[in-house]
Motif scaffolding. Sequence first.
Motif, PDB file in Angstrom:
ATOM      1  N   PRO A 127      24.275 -22.866  75.765  1.00 62.63           N
ATOM      2  CA  PRO A 127      25.555 -23.777  74.472  1.00 62.63           C
ATOM      3  C   PRO A 127      24.939 -24.753  75.078  1.00 62.63           C
ATOM      4  CG  PRO A 127      27.278 -21.802  74.904  1.00 62.63           C
ATOM      5  CD  PRO A 127      25.734 -21.855  75.824  1.00 62.63           C
ATOM      6  N   ALA A 128      25.540 -25.897  74.208  1.00 60.20           N
ATOM      7  CA  ALA A 128      25.117 -27.580  74.679  1.00 60.20           C
ATOM      8  C   ALA A 128      25.858 -27.968  75.994  1.00 60.20           C
ATOM      9  CB  ALA A 128      25.269 -28.265  74.050  1.00 60.20           C
ATOM     10  N   GLY A 129      25.571 -28.345  76.580  1.00 61.02           N
ATOM     11  CA  GLY A 129      26.038 -28.816  77.849  1.00 61.02           C
ATOM     12  C   GLY A 129      27.184 -27.810  78.790  1.00 61.02           C
ATOM     13  N   GLU A 130      26.676 -26.596  78.865  1.00 61.08           N
ATOM     14  CA  GLU A 130      26.722 -24.800  79.157  1.00 61.08           C
ATOM     15  C   GLU A 130      26.153 -24.778  80.727  1.00 61.08           C
ATOM     16  OE1 GLU A 130      30.084 -23.803  78.911  1.00 61.08           O
ATOM     17  OE2 GLU A 130      31.132 -25.390  77.481  1.00 61.08           O
ATOM     18  N   THR A 131      26.937 -23.777  81.154  1.00 61.47           N
ATOM     19  CA  THR A 131      25.760 -23.330  82.415  1.00 61.47           C
ATOM     20  C   THR A 131      26.072 -22.138  82.237  1.00 61.47           C
ATOM     21  OG1 THR A 131      26.348 -25.418  83.563  1.00 61.47           O
ATOM     22  CG2 THR A 131      25.995 -23.490  85.000  1.00 61.47           C
TER      23      THR A 131
ATOM     24  N   ASP B 181       7.707 -27.183  75.551  1.00 61.13           N
ATOM     25  CA  ASP B 181       6.798 -27.782  76.574  1.00 61.13           C
ATOM     26  C   ASP B 181       7.721 -28.016  77.928  1.00 61.13           C
ATOM     27  OD1 ASP B 181       4.659 -27.495  74.244  1.00 61.13           O
ATOM     28  OD2 ASP B 181       4.988 -29.300  73.076  1.00 61.13           O
ATOM     29  N   ALA B 182       8.679 -27.656  78.270  1.00 59.70           N
ATOM     30  CA  ALA B 182       9.500 -28.180  78.674  1.00 59.70           C
ATOM     31  C   ALA B 182       9.391 -26.971  79.919  1.00 59.70           C
ATOM     32  CB  ALA B 182      10.997 -28.069  79.039  1.00 59.70           C
ATOM     33  N   ASP B 183       8.910 -28.178  81.147  1.00 59.94           N
ATOM     34  CA  ASP B 183       8.811 -27.866  82.304  1.00 59.94           C
ATOM     35  C   ASP B 183       9.367 -27.743  83.064  1.00 59.94           C
ATOM     36  OD1 ASP B 183       6.858 -26.657  84.496  1.00 59.94           O
ATOM     37  OD2 ASP B 183       5.842 -28.902  85.404  1.00 59.94           O
ATOM     38  N   VAL B 184      10.823 -26.789  82.905  1.00 60.49           N
ATOM     39  CA  VAL B 184      11.836 -26.332  84.029  1.00 60.49           C
ATOM     40  C   VAL B 184      11.630 -25.482  84.864  1.00 60.49           C
ATOM     41  CG1 VAL B 184      14.224 -26.578  84.339  1.00 60.49           C
ATOM     42  CG2 VAL B 184      13.267 -27.653  82.419  1.00 60.49           C
ATOM     43  N   SER B 185      11.652 -26.064  86.213  1.00 62.46           N
ATOM     44  CA  SER B 185      11.363 -24.811  87.496  1.00 62.46           C
ATOM     45  C   SER B 185      11.722 -24.780  89.293  1.00 62.46           C
ATOM     46  CB  SER B 185      10.111 -24.515  87.612  1.00 62.46           C
ATOM     47  OG  SER B 185       9.442 -25.541  88.067  1.00 62.46           O
TER      48      SER B 185
ATOM     49  N   LEU C 109      17.364 -29.369  80.605  1.00 63.71           N
ATOM     50  CA  LEU C 109      17.713 -28.311  80.965  1.00 63.71           C
ATOM     51  C   LEU C 109      17.737 -28.231  82.129  1.00 63.71           C
ATOM     52  CD1 LEU C 109      15.311 -25.988  79.079  1.00 63.71           C
ATOM     53  CD2 LEU C 109      18.212 -25.962  79.157  1.00 63.71           C
ATOM     54  N   GLY C 110      18.264 -27.307  83.691  1.00 64.80           N
ATOM     55  CA  GLY C 110      17.723 -27.829  85.186  1.00 64.80           C
ATOM     56  C   GLY C 110      18.227 -26.614  85.191  1.00 64.80           C
ATOM     57  N   ILE C 111      17.696 -25.702  86.563  1.00 61.76           N
ATOM     58  CA  ILE C 111      17.019 -24.545  86.834  1.00 61.76           C
ATOM     59  C   ILE C 111      18.109 -24.760  88.609  1.00 61.76           C
ATOM     60  CG2 ILE C 111      14.841 -24.749  87.352  1.00 61.76           C
ATOM     61  CD1 ILE C 111      15.074 -21.302  86.504  1.00 61.76           C
ATOM     62  N   PHE C 112      18.623 -24.614  88.763  1.00 64.73           N
ATOM     63  CA  PHE C 112      19.358 -23.919  90.226  1.00 64.73           C
ATOM     64  C   PHE C 112      19.700 -22.846  91.524  1.00 64.73           C
ATOM     65  CE2 PHE C 112      21.540 -27.146  87.742  1.00 64.73           C
ATOM     66  CZ  PHE C 112      20.810 -28.555  88.540  1.00 64.73           C
ATOM     67  N   ALA C 113      18.638 -22.060  92.193  1.00 59.92           N
ATOM     68  CA  ALA C 113      18.466 -21.005  92.501  1.00 59.92           C
ATOM     69  C   ALA C 113      19.758 -20.749  93.564  1.00 59.92           C
ATOM     70  CB  ALA C 113      17.351 -20.790  93.496  1.00 59.92           C
TER      71      ALA C 113
ATOM     72  N   VAL D 261      19.803 -17.476  89.562  1.00 57.44           N
ATOM     73  CA  VAL D 261      19.314 -19.425  89.650  1.00 57.44           C
ATOM     74  C   VAL D 261      20.978 -19.058  88.232  1.00 57.44           C
ATOM     75  CG1 VAL D 261      17.269 -18.660  89.789  1.00 57.44           C
ATOM     76  CG2 VAL D 261      18.032 -18.476  86.915  1.00 57.44           C
ATOM     77  N   GLU D 262      20.967 -20.360  88.167  1.00 60.62           N
ATOM     78  CA  GLU D 262      22.296 -20.970  87.287  1.00 60.62           C
ATOM     79  C   GLU D 262      21.198 -21.560  86.078  1.00 60.62           C
ATOM     80  OE1 GLU D 262      25.146 -23.215  89.180  1.00 60.62           O
ATOM     81  OE2 GLU D 262      26.730 -21.684  89.111  1.00 60.62           O
ATOM     82  N   VAL D 263      21.662 -21.720  85.348  1.00 64.05           N
ATOM     83  CA  VAL D 263      20.309 -22.843  84.651  1.00 64.05           C
ATOM     84  C   VAL D 263      21.371 -23.677  83.783  1.00 64.05           C
ATOM     85  CG1 VAL D 263      18.906 -22.496  82.073  1.00 64.05           C
ATOM     86  CG2 VAL D 263      19.296 -21.215  84.354  1.00 64.05           C
ATOM     87  N   VAL D 264      21.416 -24.955  83.619  1.00 62.11           N
ATOM     88  CA  VAL D 264      22.661 -25.595  82.917  1.00 62.11           C
ATOM     89  C   VAL D 264      21.689 -26.210  81.570  1.00 62.11           C
ATOM     90  CG1 VAL D 264      21.916 -28.019  84.041  1.00 62.11           C
ATOM     91  CG2 VAL D 264      24.370 -27.806  82.946  1.00 62.11           C
ATOM     92  N   ASN D 265      22.056 -26.245  80.624  1.00 59.70           N
ATOM     93  CA  ASN D 265      21.891 -27.013  79.365  1.00 59.70           C
ATOM     94  C   ASN D 265      22.377 -28.260  78.925  1.00 59.70           C
ATOM     95  OD1 ASN D 265      20.998 -27.698  76.898  1.00 59.70           O
ATOM     96  ND2 ASN D 265      21.340 -26.086  75.456  1.00 59.70           N
ATOM     97  N   ARG D 266      21.817 -29.631  79.621  1.00 61.49           N
ATOM     98  CA  ARG D 266      21.774 -31.297  79.781  1.00 61.49           C
ATOM     99  C   ARG D 266      21.489 -31.823  78.084  1.00 61.49           C
ATOM    100  NH1 ARG D 266      19.145 -31.553  85.337  1.00 61.49           N
ATOM    101  NH2 ARG D 266      20.477 -30.313  86.391  1.00 61.49           N
ATOM    102  N   SER D 267      21.627 -30.706  77.228  1.00 63.34           N
ATOM    103  CA  SER D 267      20.713 -30.937  76.213  1.00 63.34           C
ATOM    104  C   SER D 267      21.756 -31.262  75.053  1.00 63.34           C
ATOM    105  CB  SER D 267      19.797 -30.473  75.141  1.00 63.34           C
ATOM    106  OG  SER D 267      20.217 -29.239  74.946  1.00 63.34           O
TER     107      SER D 267
END
Length: 163
Positions: A56-60, A93-97, A1-5, A22-28
């Motif tokens: 969904p996987a690979g989506e934003t 447990d992911a720490d994505v911020s 996962l990734g987060i971008f303001a 924010v935009e969130v990308v699912n990299r899993s």
Amino acid sequence: LGIFAMQESANVVPGRENEIKVEVVNRSQGNDRIGLRIQGIPAHWIVAQSGFVTIPAGETVELSAVIKPPLDPAIPTGRQRALLHLVSQQHPDADVSTTMNLVVTPFFTFNASLDPRQLRLPGTVTVSVQNTGTSSGTFSVIPRDSQDALEFSGETGDRKSVV
């Protein structure tokens, strides 16, 4: 996962709803349900935020929150650092911020009162002006009588700064 303001810094006006995105990308490899949590500002400033959404996987996806600082002279103005944190149901447990600067703008409000509110003539009244905002302002007190039956003396029309 990734987060971008969507923006590094946002002006936030007290008393108004201010949306941050924010935009969130699912990299899993699998779908996930994610939510956005905001830390670093008082919880009562957050009036709405996206609930959990499926990504969904690979989506934003785009998530948003609405921030509304109160019109309170005690609130801090200027830069406030907020932590935008993702909550993942698949990866708890992911720490994505990421961080975002919220610039709380000063505001100008006031209360005015007249004492006494009624009087016998001749008489004297006192006009009190109290700053209830976070920035200073200039007032001009100009007495008027809609029937032009009264004569005013003293300071009229003078500008006074109130801090």
